[in-house]
Design a protein around this motif. Structure first.
Motif, PDB file in Angstrom:
ATOM      1  N   LEU B 302       9.286 -44.434   1.321  1.00  0.00           N
ATOM      2  CA  LEU B 302       7.844 -44.312   1.548  1.00  0.00           C
ATOM      3  C   LEU B 302       7.541 -44.381   3.038  1.00  0.00           C
ATOM      4  O   LEU B 302       6.684 -43.651   3.540  1.00  0.00           O
ATOM      5  N   TYR B 303       8.262 -45.254   3.739  1.00  0.00           N
ATOM      6  CA  TYR B 303       8.026 -45.377   5.173  1.00  0.00           C
ATOM      7  C   TYR B 303       8.443 -44.101   5.893  1.00  0.00           C
ATOM      8  O   TYR B 303       7.753 -43.630   6.798  1.00  0.00           O
ATOM      9  N   LEU B 304       9.557 -43.514   5.468  1.00  0.00           N
ATOM     10  CA  LEU B 304       9.998 -42.273   6.104  1.00  0.00           C
ATOM     11  C   LEU B 304       8.961 -41.178   5.911  1.00  0.00           C
ATOM     12  O   LEU B 304       8.717 -40.370   6.803  1.00  0.00           O
ATOM     13  N   MET B 305       8.363 -41.141   4.728  1.00  0.00           N
ATOM     14  CA  MET B 305       7.439 -40.042   4.437  1.00  0.00           C
ATOM     15  C   MET B 305       6.058 -40.274   5.027  1.00  0.00           C
ATOM     16  O   MET B 305       5.368 -39.333   5.395  1.00  0.00           O
ATOM     17  N   THR B 306       5.592 -41.516   5.058  1.00  0.00           N
ATOM     18  CA  THR B 306       4.228 -41.757   5.512  1.00  0.00           C
ATOM     19  C   THR B 306       4.166 -42.277   6.930  1.00  0.00           C
ATOM     20  O   THR B 306       3.128 -42.184   7.567  1.00  0.00           O
ATOM     21  N   GLY B 307       5.245 -42.841   7.434  1.00  0.00           N
ATOM     22  CA  GLY B 307       5.225 -43.358   8.791  1.00  0.00           C
ATOM     23  C   GLY B 307       4.436 -44.635   8.942  1.00  0.00           C
ATOM     24  O   GLY B 307       4.095 -45.014  10.053  1.00  0.00           O
ATOM     25  N   THR B 308       4.147 -45.327   7.849  1.00  0.00           N
ATOM     26  CA  THR B 308       3.417 -46.574   7.963  1.00  0.00           C
ATOM     27  C   THR B 308       3.939 -47.556   6.935  1.00  0.00           C
ATOM     28  O   THR B 308       4.462 -47.160   5.905  1.00  0.00           O
ATOM     29  N   LEU B 309       3.811 -48.828   7.267  1.00  0.00           N
ATOM     30  CA  LEU B 309       4.207 -49.856   6.311  1.00  0.00           C
ATOM     31  C   LEU B 309       2.997 -50.600   5.778  1.00  0.00           C
ATOM     32  O   LEU B 309       3.102 -51.368   4.840  1.00  0.00           O
ATOM     33  N   ASN B 310       1.843 -50.382   6.407  1.00  0.00           N
ATOM     34  CA  ASN B 310       0.640 -51.057   5.953  1.00  0.00           C
ATOM     35  C   ASN B 310       0.190 -50.443   4.629  1.00  0.00           C
ATOM     36  O   ASN B 310       0.039 -49.229   4.518  1.00  0.00           O
ATOM     37  N   LEU B 311      -0.032 -51.291   3.628  1.00  0.00           N
ATOM     38  CA  LEU B 311      -0.258 -50.751   2.287  1.00  0.00           C
ATOM     39  C   LEU B 311      -1.532 -49.918   2.209  1.00  0.00           C
ATOM     40  O   LEU B 311      -1.548 -48.861   1.585  1.00  0.00           O
ATOM     41  N   ALA B 312      -2.602 -50.389   2.857  1.00  0.00           N
ATOM     42  CA  ALA B 312      -3.852 -49.636   2.790  1.00  0.00           C
ATOM     43  C   ALA B 312      -3.690 -48.279   3.469  1.00  0.00           C
ATOM     44  O   ALA B 312      -4.154 -47.251   2.970  1.00  0.00           O
ATOM     45  N   ASP B 313      -3.004 -48.295   4.601  1.00  0.00           N
ATOM     46  CA  ASP B 313      -2.757 -47.063   5.329  1.00  0.00           C
ATOM     47  C   ASP B 313      -1.859 -46.140   4.503  1.00  0.00           C
ATOM     48  O   ASP B 313      -2.085 -44.926   4.425  1.00  0.00           O
ATOM     49  N   MET B 314      -0.844 -46.738   3.874  1.00  0.00           N
ATOM     50  CA  MET B 314       0.093 -45.952   3.084  1.00  0.00           C
ATOM     51  C   MET B 314      -0.601 -45.322   1.885  1.00  0.00           C
ATOM     52  O   MET B 314      -0.362 -44.160   1.556  1.00  0.00           O
ATOM     53  N   ALA B 315      -1.509 -46.071   1.263  1.00  0.00           N
ATOM     54  CA  ALA B 315      -2.209 -45.554   0.089  1.00  0.00           C
ATOM     55  C   ALA B 315      -2.999 -44.300   0.450  1.00  0.00           C
ATOM     56  O   ALA B 315      -3.150 -43.391  -0.359  1.00  0.00           O
ATOM     57  N   LEU B 316      -3.484 -44.246   1.673  1.00  0.00           N
ATOM     58  CA  LEU B 316      -4.211 -43.053   2.095  1.00  0.00           C
ATOM     59  C   LEU B 316      -3.259 -41.909   2.432  1.00  0.00           C
ATOM     60  O   LEU B 316      -3.417 -40.782   1.976  1.00  0.00           O
ATOM     61  N   ARG B 317      -2.245 -42.239   3.214  1.00  0.00           N
ATOM     62  CA  ARG B 317      -1.370 -41.173   3.717  1.00  0.00           C
ATOM     63  C   ARG B 317      -0.503 -40.568   2.625  1.00  0.00           C
ATOM     64  O   ARG B 317      -0.079 -39.433   2.739  1.00  0.00           O
ATOM     65  N   ILE B 318      -0.245 -41.349   1.595  1.00  0.00           N
ATOM     66  CA  ILE B 318       0.693 -40.882   0.582  1.00  0.00           C
ATOM     67  C   ILE B 318       0.080 -39.742  -0.223  1.00  0.00           C
ATOM     68  O   ILE B 318       0.790 -38.950  -0.837  1.00  0.00           O
ATOM     69  N   ARG B 319      -1.249 -39.625  -0.182  1.00  0.00           N
ATOM     70  CA  ARG B 319      -1.876 -38.558  -0.961  1.00  0.00           C
ATOM     71  C   ARG B 319      -1.467 -37.174  -0.475  1.00  0.00           C
ATOM     72  O   ARG B 319      -1.473 -36.217  -1.223  1.00  0.00           O
ATOM     73  N   GLU B 320      -1.135 -37.099   0.784  1.00  0.00           N
ATOM     74  CA  GLU B 320      -0.772 -35.802   1.338  1.00  0.00           C
ATOM     75  C   GLU B 320       0.628 -35.371   0.921  1.00  0.00           C
ATOM     76  O   GLU B 320       0.934 -34.201   0.898  1.00  0.00           O
ATOM     77  N   VAL B 321       1.470 -36.367   0.638  1.00  0.00           N
ATOM     78  CA  VAL B 321       2.861 -36.034   0.316  1.00  0.00           C
ATOM     79  C   VAL B 321       3.183 -36.506  -1.093  1.00  0.00           C
ATOM     80  O   VAL B 321       4.330 -36.736  -1.427  1.00  0.00           O
ATOM     81  N   GLU B 322       2.139 -36.615  -1.909  1.00  0.00           N
ATOM     82  CA  GLU B 322       2.279 -37.316  -3.184  1.00  0.00           C
ATOM     83  C   GLU B 322       3.363 -36.709  -4.061  1.00  0.00           C
ATOM     84  O   GLU B 322       4.104 -37.415  -4.728  1.00  0.00           O
ATOM     85  N   ASN B 323       3.448 -35.384  -4.062  1.00  0.00           N
ATOM     86  CA  ASN B 323       4.367 -34.752  -4.995  1.00  0.00           C
ATOM     87  C   ASN B 323       5.680 -34.321  -4.354  1.00  0.00           C
ATOM     88  O   ASN B 323       6.446 -33.604  -4.974  1.00  0.00           O
ATOM     89  N   SER B 324       5.880 -34.751  -3.122  1.00  0.00           N
ATOM     90  CA  SER B 324       7.150 -34.374  -2.503  1.00  0.00           C
ATOM     91  C   SER B 324       8.275 -35.183  -3.131  1.00  0.00           C
ATOM     92  O   SER B 324       8.063 -36.262  -3.691  1.00  0.00           O
ATOM     93  N   ARG B 325       9.472 -34.657  -3.009  1.00  0.00           N
ATOM     94  CA  ARG B 325      10.576 -35.252  -3.756  1.00  0.00           C
ATOM     95  C   ARG B 325      10.929 -36.673  -3.276  1.00  0.00           C
ATOM     96  O   ARG B 325      11.164 -37.539  -4.108  1.00  0.00           O
TER      97      ARG B 325
END
Lengths: 161, 405
Positions: B302-325
């Motif tokens: 998750l950190y590699l894909m989103t570049g963040t470890l903060n959960l709130a930040d990650m919850a936002l950023r992960i939407r962009e890569v949600e379906n990536s492998r």
């Protein structure tokens, strides 16, 4: 292995340099790879080396048990103390910025003491583990701890799998 | 990695299991060290030579770019002025549901989106189209907006009282954010208490407060007198870990606290008078370490894909890569890891008996009330972590949990 001349001479020669290298790793942690954890392990490794050559009993005389156990707690207290000092000086917990008038100096000062705490605790823990393994659970009165435990066991059948 | 896992699973010898475990963990660390190696890179220390390196993967997942595009689309009609034809054309293209008349509609969303993203008031009709557009983006960007509220939140001593506005997912809920070491949240470690976290915190600490006096008698019975201090120390450490998992807003910190609580749990189990307690603790150690390793693999992906470890930040950023492998793989690892931990963490033999850990030596151990109490609260706690890991709404978890009890 006390009678092995080569080991004894090389060990005496090497141990000061191992300790020096531990200090180097400790203080170089501010600028690059290193830090309290690694330094603490190297410090403990020097002591383990000493104990391997000269025997655990002599090593226990150099670093006695009470010192090891004090180190365990003192390092954690030092770490937490830096955090509380940050609180008392008006910042957040573990806030290094307020430790000095200049925030960058404050960072240096904070990380120095925190790493010192880590090194103390880690070397203490490593030595404690080594002493416990080396003495194989022998209690001070010479009786094995497992024997004394086994006496209090009520026997019953068991299987693990 | 697979070889290590195979050794752990297939070999019965405890020492071989341990060897396999260290192979597994070392390979995971190497996996993360390998992409992290930068030629000429140094530790992130305050130094004039230090320059920020940004992860190319994370740059691809940058949410700011997305929002900037949206905002640009919204601002364009305003910039073009009040030319009615261009306005109508624009609106017709972008928003088919807008009414034909140019009467101004003051939906709350409209007002908010203008206030938050457009400094200048746009012309009436245009703003409606832009607002509908932003409304769609606004839902996606709600946590980010909550993040913006962070910085405007009132400061109370060291704590910061956050009041997110309506429209955010946590509507009208004040949450407390605490930046450890005064490093601001997306970069530093943030402790965060929102409504769910406060409930779980209350649950865990309440259970501990009940259990500790209650378990006094059984501790006297089960544990040798000279080991009592170890029991209380480990109980305290375990409680620290459980509370830390709940309160922290940092993904890696969750892993650290998980390790604290599970390591102390192993000691708690091993303290028993029964000789089998040692083997049982060893089995828990193996299972728990595999679970923790899986969790750290998931967090790393998750950190590699989103570049963040903060959960709130990650919850936002992960939407962009949600379906990536990698993200799917990360969620799979997290699911398996947390499930393993959820079975391993309830140190209560009773809980272990009902789960599959019976085969692993969890049965027949002395009942100890203290362990049970903490074990009981470990379950909702890990579910809380589950909720934060975005898997919650995709898995039939209630069915799984009910079926297993």
């Amino acid at each position: 292995m006390k009678n092995d001349l080569v080991l004894r001479v090389v060990g005496k020669l090497l141990i000061p340099f191992i300790l020096l290298f531990a200090l180097y790793v400790q203080f170089h942690g501010d600028f690059g790879p290193g830090g309290g954890f690694q330094a603490g392990t190297i410090l403990a490794a020097a002591m383990v080396f000493y104990a391997l050559i000269f025997g655990v009993d002599i090593a226990r005389r150099v670093v006695p048990d009470w010192l090891v156990e004090t180190m365990l707690a003192a390092g954690v207290l030092l770490y937490a103390g830096v955090g509380i000092a940050g609180l008392l000086l008006g910042g957040n917990f573990l806030d290094y910025f307020v430790l000095d008038a200049d925030p960058v100096h404050g960072q240096h000062r904070g990380i120095f003491w925190v790493e010192a705490g880590v090194a103390i605790t880690v070397s203490g823990v490593m030595l404690k583990i080594f002493y416990m393994f080396a003495s194989r659970g022998m209690m001070p009165n010479g009786e094995s701890e497992w024997n004394s435990r086994a006496r209090t066991l009520q026997p019953h059948r068991h299987s693990y799998f | 990695m697979v070889a290590g896992l195979f050794i752990v699973i297939a070999r019965g010898n405890l020492i071989k299991k341990l060897v396999g475990l260290s192979i597994l963990q070392t390979s995971v660390y190497l996996l993360y060290i390998a992409p992290g190696k930068l030629l000429g890179g140094t530790a992130p220390i305050l130094s004039p030579q230090f320059s920020v390196y940004s992860n190319p993967l994370a740059a691809r997942a940058d949410p700011h770019r997305h929002r900037r595009r949206r905002r640009h689309a919204g601002a364009r009609p305003g910039a073009r002025g009040a030319h009615p034809r261009s306005l109508r054309q624009h609106r017709g293209r972008r928003d088919h549901h807008a009414p034909a008349s140019t009467t101004r509609q003051h939906t709350p969303q409209d007002v908010r989106s203008k206030a938050s993203s457009e400094p200048r008031p746009a012309p009436a009709g245009a703003a409606s189209g832009a607002a509908a557009d932003l409304g769609a983006a606004g839902r996606a960007a709600a946590p980010r907006r909550a993040g913006l509220c962070h910085r405007h939140g009132r400061r109370l001593g060291g704590f910061r009282l956050l009041r997110s506005r309506s429209g955010c997912r946590s509507a009208r809920v004040a949450s407390i954010s605490y930046a450890i070491g005064s490093w601001p949240p997306p970069w530093g470690i943030e402790y965060r208490v929102d409504r769910l976290a406060s409930f779980v915190l209350l649950l865990v600490s309440g259970m501990a407060a009940l259990v500790l006096p209650w378990s006094r008698a059984s501790i006297e019975r089960e544990i040798p007198r000279d080991l009592h201090y170890l029991y209380y120390a480990m109980f305290g450490l375990c409680l620290t870990g459980l509370l830390g998992i709940t309160i922290t807003g940092d993904a890696f910190n969750i892993f650290v606290f998980l390790e604290i609580s599970s390591l102390s749990t192993y000691v708690l189990i091993a303290l028993g008078r029964d000789r089998r307690a040692l083997t049982a603790a060893y089995q828990y150690l193996i299972m728990g370490s595999i679970g923790a390793t899986f969790i750290v693999i998931g967090i790393g992906f998750l950190y590699l894909m989103t570049g963040t470890l903060n959960l709130a930040d990650m919850a936002l950023r992960i939407r962009e890569v949600e379906n990536s492998r990698p993200v799917l793989a990360a969620l799979a690892f997290l699911t398996v890891g947390i499930s393993l931990e959820a079975c391993a963490l309830p140190a209560a033999p009773v809980a272990a008996q009902r789960l599959h850990l019976r085969a692993l030596g969890g049965h027949g151990l002395p009942r100890r009330d203290g362990d049970q109490g903490l074990g009981v609260c470990a379950d909702p706690l890990l579910l809380h972590v589950f909720g934060e890991s975005l898997v919650f709404d995709k898995l039939p978890l209630p069915q799984i949990m009910l079926g297993c009890r």
